[in-house]
Design an enzyme around this catalytic site. Sequence first.
Site, short mmCIF file in Angstrom:
data_model
loop_
_atom_site.label_atom_id
_atom_site.label_comp_id
_atom_site.label_asym_id
_atom_site.label_seq_id
_atom_site.Cartn_x
_atom_site.Cartn_y
_atom_site.Cartn_z
CE LYS A 137 -12.61 115.39 44.80
NZ LYS A 137 -13.53 114.25 44.84
CD GLN A 173 -13.30 110.78 43.59
OE1 GLN A 173 -12.89 111.60 44.39
NE2 GLN A 173 -14.07 111.11 42.57
CG ASP A 189 -17.93 114.33 48.90
OD1 ASP A 189 -17.56 115.39 48.37
OD2 ASP A 189 -17.50 113.21 48.56
#
Length: 280
Positions: A47, A91, A114
């Site tokens: 990422k 994460q 997200d």
Amino acid sequence: MIILDGKKLADKIRNELKAEVKMFDHVGLAVILVGDDDASRLYVSMKKKACEEAGIESFEIKLPSTVTEHELIAEVEKLNINNKVDGILVQLPLPKHINTAKIISVIDPKKDVDGFHHVNIGSLVAGMEDNCFVSCTPLGVIKLLEEYNIDPKGKNSVVVGASNIVGKPMASLLLNRNSTVDICHIYTQDLKSHTINADIIIVAVGKANLITADMIKNDAIVIDVGINKLPNGKIVGDVDFDEVSTKASYITPVPGGVGPMTIAMLLSNTVKSAKMRLSK
Ligand code: NAD
């Protein structure tokens, strides 16, 4: 049979985003990584690299696996008020002593790139996709279908796997596009009785060879979200690609299908957040 080339489309989207990012004063994505899980570290580094290539500044906050819930919440709150940060990503998975839902609920929904915050999930279910962030993997699947002019409207879709981050938002996206949607999960009895009638099958389980050729009808459109590492180190999806591809009309490969689209959508959501910030 046509291969749905996620790598090619993701590259195209990333190039477009790179050009778009240049028009902003600044775009930033913060990633919180807790512990030292190898897979999580790999995803975070991918990422970060993707951000750099797109001209997005990435902030990495590394915390030990012993971090308390309270400390982690404090880090998220700092990022919520940091003007340099357009997107915040925690994460997953988090260590067991931390309540994941609680942490996600602390992220400012306007920075939740997200799309996991309940405010964003609610907006998605209510059909307000333009005004919210949609989970990157299912959003990537929709973009891939669009690229190949596959319209879910009126089609029978089956989503296998019902997680909050893939299966459930995937089902909402399809329903928003007027598909008839079946959602299957581990307690579904006779999975084949569902998949065999599907025009579109989207599989997100994490079990190699779960979907075999006898489970699909001729010309089905098959999207494989799964990522599984075989004992020989080979990465495969949830679909028996060799057999299923002989019957399907369209199919995604693993790797090179949905995976690259997920990262492209993360960048896209981050740019969307920057746009929303500026439009205020
Ligand atoms: P998860 O473990 O949270 O959810 C798995 C789902 O599959 C659950 O709803 C469960 O009920 C269902 N399931 C389990 N066994 C089943 C069975 N035998 N039949 C039917 N349903 C069954 O997983 P997740 O986070 O949604 O991820 C699913 C897969 O997708 C994993 O392989 C993951 O690595 C992969 N993934 C890929 C990407 C990508 O970018 N390509 C992104 C996210 C997840």
